[in-house]
Design a protein around this motif. Structure first.
Motif, PDB file in Angstrom:
ATOM      1  N   LEU A 203       0.825  -1.218   0.000  1.00 31.84           N
ATOM      2  CA  LEU A 203       0.000   0.000   0.000  1.00 31.84           C
ATOM      3  C   LEU A 203       0.857   1.264   0.000  1.00 31.84           C
ATOM      4  CD1 LEU A 203      -2.860   1.192   0.215  1.00 31.84           C
ATOM      5  CD2 LEU A 203      -2.673   1.006   2.697  1.00 31.84           C
ATOM      6  N   ILE A 204       2.039   1.217   0.623  1.00 28.76           N
ATOM      7  CA  ILE A 204       2.885   2.410   0.749  1.00 28.76           C
ATOM      8  C   ILE A 204       3.409   2.885  -0.607  1.00 28.76           C
ATOM      9  CG2 ILE A 204       4.969   3.357   1.820  1.00 28.76           C
ATOM     10  CD1 ILE A 204       4.515   1.369   4.135  1.00 28.76           C
ATOM     11  N   PRO A 205       4.139   2.044  -1.369  1.00 28.23           N
ATOM     12  CA  PRO A 205       4.609   2.527  -2.676  1.00 28.23           C
ATOM     13  C   PRO A 205       3.471   2.822  -3.646  1.00 28.23           C
ATOM     14  CG  PRO A 205       5.086   0.190  -2.411  1.00 28.23           C
ATOM     15  CD  PRO A 205       4.633   0.687  -1.088  1.00 28.23           C
ATOM     16  N   LEU A 206       2.400   2.035  -3.586  1.00 25.46           N
ATOM     17  CA  LEU A 206       1.262   2.295  -4.473  1.00 25.46           C
ATOM     18  C   LEU A 206       0.643   3.658  -4.176  1.00 25.46           C
ATOM     19  CD1 LEU A 206      -0.536  -1.193  -4.603  1.00 25.46           C
ATOM     20  CD2 LEU A 206       0.703  -0.058  -6.447  1.00 25.46           C
ATOM     21  N   SER A 207       0.564   4.016  -2.900  1.00 26.11           N
ATOM     22  CA  SER A 207      -0.009   5.316  -2.519  1.00 26.11           C
ATOM     23  C   SER A 207       0.866   6.467  -3.002  1.00 26.11           C
ATOM     24  CB  SER A 207      -0.183   5.388  -0.999  1.00 26.11           C
ATOM     25  OG  SER A 207      -1.071   4.391  -0.546  1.00 26.11           O
ATOM     26  N   LEU A 208       2.196   6.298  -2.901  1.00 28.28           N
ATOM     27  CA  LEU A 208       3.111   7.348  -3.366  1.00 28.28           C
ATOM     28  C   LEU A 208       2.971   7.575  -4.872  1.00 28.28           C
ATOM     29  CD1 LEU A 208       6.328   6.479  -1.316  1.00 28.28           C
ATOM     30  CD2 LEU A 208       4.760   8.390  -0.940  1.00 28.28           C
ATOM     31  N   VAL A 209       2.927   6.472  -5.632  1.00 26.74           N
ATOM     32  CA  VAL A 209       2.770   6.596  -7.079  1.00 26.74           C
ATOM     33  C   VAL A 209       1.405   7.186  -7.421  1.00 26.74           C
ATOM     34  CG1 VAL A 209       2.695   5.323  -9.256  1.00 26.74           C
ATOM     35  CG2 VAL A 209       4.355   4.682  -7.508  1.00 26.74           C
ATOM     36  N   ALA A 210       0.379   6.747  -6.695  1.00 21.55           N
ATOM     37  CA  ALA A 210      -0.966   7.266  -6.957  1.00 21.55           C
ATOM     38  C   ALA A 210      -1.043   8.765  -6.679  1.00 21.55           C
ATOM     39  CB  ALA A 210      -1.980   6.517  -6.085  1.00 21.55           C
ATOM     40  N   TYR A 211      -0.386   9.222  -5.608  1.00 22.00           N
ATOM     41  CA  TYR A 211      -0.416  10.652  -5.285  1.00 22.00           C
ATOM     42  C   TYR A 211       0.314  11.465  -6.352  1.00 22.00           C
ATOM     43  CZ  TYR A 211      -0.338  14.917  -2.504  1.00 22.00           C
ATOM     44  OH  TYR A 211      -0.522  16.211  -2.063  1.00 22.00           O
ATOM     45  N   SER A 212       1.425  10.901  -6.862  1.00 19.72           N
ATOM     46  CA  SER A 212       2.171  11.619  -7.898  1.00 19.72           C
ATOM     47  C   SER A 212       1.402  11.691  -9.208  1.00 19.72           C
ATOM     48  CB  SER A 212       3.524  10.936  -8.136  1.00 19.72           C
ATOM     49  OG  SER A 212       3.346   9.639  -8.690  1.00 19.72           O
ATOM     50  N   VAL A 213       0.424  10.788  -9.394  1.00 22.68           N
ATOM     51  CA  VAL A 213      -0.355  10.775 -10.638  1.00 22.68           C
ATOM     52  C   VAL A 213      -1.640  11.575 -10.508  1.00 22.68           C
ATOM     53  CG1 VAL A 213      -1.635   9.287 -12.245  1.00 22.68           C
ATOM     54  CG2 VAL A 213       0.584   8.556 -11.375  1.00 22.68           C
ATOM     55  N   GLY A 214      -2.399  11.326  -9.451  1.00 24.49           N
ATOM     56  CA  GLY A 214      -3.723  11.939  -9.347  1.00 24.49           C
ATOM     57  C   GLY A 214      -4.022  12.626  -8.036  1.00 24.49           C
ATOM     58  N   GLY A 215      -3.009  12.830  -7.207  1.00 22.82           N
ATOM     59  CA  GLY A 215      -3.222  13.542  -5.953  1.00 22.82           C
ATOM     60  C   GLY A 215      -3.928  12.698  -4.903  1.00 22.82           C
ATOM     61  N   LEU A 216      -4.518  13.375  -3.929  1.00 23.89           N
ATOM     62  CA  LEU A 216      -5.148  12.694  -2.795  1.00 23.89           C
ATOM     63  C   LEU A 216      -6.310  11.812  -3.234  1.00 23.89           C
ATOM     64  CD1 LEU A 216      -5.177  12.374   0.277  1.00 23.89           C
ATOM     65  CD2 LEU A 216      -6.715  14.358   0.397  1.00 23.89           C
ATOM     66  N   ARG A 217      -7.003  12.209  -4.297  1.00 27.71           N
ATOM     67  CA  ARG A 217      -8.136  11.421  -4.775  1.00 27.71           C
ATOM     68  C   ARG A 217      -7.697  10.018  -5.191  1.00 27.71           C
ATOM     69  NH1 ARG A 217     -10.282  11.278 -10.073  1.00 27.71           N
ATOM     70  NH2 ARG A 217      -8.787  12.899 -10.616  1.00 27.71           N
ATOM     71  N   TYR A 218      -6.555   9.912  -5.870  1.00 30.00           N
ATOM     72  CA  TYR A 218      -6.055   8.611  -6.287  1.00 30.00           C
ATOM     73  C   TYR A 218      -5.561   7.788  -5.099  1.00 30.00           C
ATOM     74  CZ  TYR A 218      -6.309   8.609 -11.384  1.00 30.00           C
ATOM     75  OH  TYR A 218      -6.757   8.541 -12.675  1.00 30.00           O
TER      76      TYR A 218
END
Length: 349
Positions: free
Chosen positions: A250-265
């Motif tokens: 969940l940690i690396p996935l959350s970092l990548v998601a934030y870099s792509v779509g912000g808090l919503r992702y």
């Protein structure tokens, strides 16, 4: 003295305890070869399982033909992985690193940049550089060692499985020893138990990891996340760790998601991981682990912590099977036997 020795051999519990302690001592002495030992066991178990499965479907097909075809396929997969997959994976990891660097340099993370700048400016740069070089050299050394262990394990498992019948017959001759037959019988007994326990648990966790990875990749494609191959490989490797793997991913996935779509992702990723974890806990685990091992989550985390302390990264993968094996031989919780054993020694009454 002779009577004491005879009583010792007649006492099954005592001499099995001695045999188990000797096995543990030998494995501890060979701990530097643990990568080769575990990989050889895993490869051998998979190929033997493939032989049994194929011969049920095609009884007249020789085992040697199955082994040769299987290893030719493995060699072909390694070749295509090195020439096609690895370059793509490296490019995606580089892109992911650039995305994370860009994320940390964004306005939302200015406070982190200021803190890092302050830390670096007040530290000994030479010491930090030496420390970084040491870590890099250590990582490269470990990678080289693991690569050598991987290929050595493939070679050893090939020679074992290509001569499976003769290996089984030769192993049985140890049971006819005049003086140490009790020791070899106990080793065979523990080996049979370990193959059964380790095999069914590892097989179940492997299928769970495949299902988790497939569901995660589908969700990442729908979300149009970048570097799908690299993220999918990371999720699969972490999914081999029972329970904790999903949380760690969940940690690396959350970092990548934030870099792509912000808090919503990030919220989307949390929801996706929660759904996948629920499917694993309530559907996959009961299906693949039923009648094999169902440890409470607390015990699972304790076993993972202890396994990581004594066996390093391997402890996260094999810790639960080893703990289940100990429960089995102690008679606390047995594992349902599923696969045929190469060397079968029944429990003495």
């Amino acid at each position: 003295m002779g009577q004491a020795w005879d009583k010792f051999k007649e006492n099954t519990t005592v001499h099995r305890l001695v045999a188990l302690c000797l096995i543990i001592l030998v494995l501890y002495a060979a701990r530097s070869m643990m990568n080769t030992i575990l990989l050889t066991f895993i490869f051998t178990y998979l190929i033997v399982h493939l032989i049994r499965f194929t011969q049920k479907k095609i009884p007249r097909l020789p085992a040697q033909v199955i082994v040769v075809l299987a290893y030719l396929l493995v060699i072909a997969l390694i070749y295509f992985a090195i020439t096609i997959y690895v370059p793509i994976l490296i490019k995606q990891i580089i892109k992911m690193s650039h995305s994370l660097i860009k994320f940390y340099q964004s306005d939302d993370m200015n406070w982190v940049s200021r803190y890092l700048s302050h830390y670096i400016s007040n530290s000994e740069i030479t010491t930090q550089a030496k420390h970084g070089v040491t870590i890099l050299v250590h990582a490269l050394t470990n990678f080289g060692t693991l690569t050598i262990a991987f290929f050595m394990s493939l070679i050893m498992s090939f020679f074992y499985t290509i001569e499976l019948n003769s290996m089984t017959e030769f192993s049985h001759t140890f049971l006819q020893s005049r003086h140490l037959s009790w020791l070899f019988e106990d080793v065979a007994y523990f080996g049979s138990k370990f193959v059964n326990t380790f095999g069914v648990v590892l097989e179940a966790q492997f299928f769970i990891a495949l299902c988790n990875t497939a569901m995660t990749i589908i969700c990442l494609i729908i979300m149009r996340m970048p570097q799908i191959i690299a993220l999918g490989l990371m999720v699969f490797i972490l999914s081999l760790i029972p329970v904790a793997g999903v949380i760690i991913s969940l940690i690396p996935l959350s970092l990548v998601a934030y870099s792509v779509g912000g808090l919503r992702y990030v919220i989307y990723i949390f929801i996706v991981i929660m759904i996948i974890h629920a499917i694993e806990a309530y559907i996959l685990n009961p299906k693949f682990m039923a009648s094999k091992t169902e440890l409470p989550i607390f015990y699972t985390f304790v076993v993972l912590l202890v396994g990581e302390h004594f066996l390093g990264t391997w402890g996260l993968i094999v810790g639960v099977p080893i703990f289940t094996f100990l429960l089995d031989i102690l008679g606390v919780k047995s594992v349902k036997k599923k696969k045929p054993q190469i060397l079968k020694i029944e429990d003495k009454k």
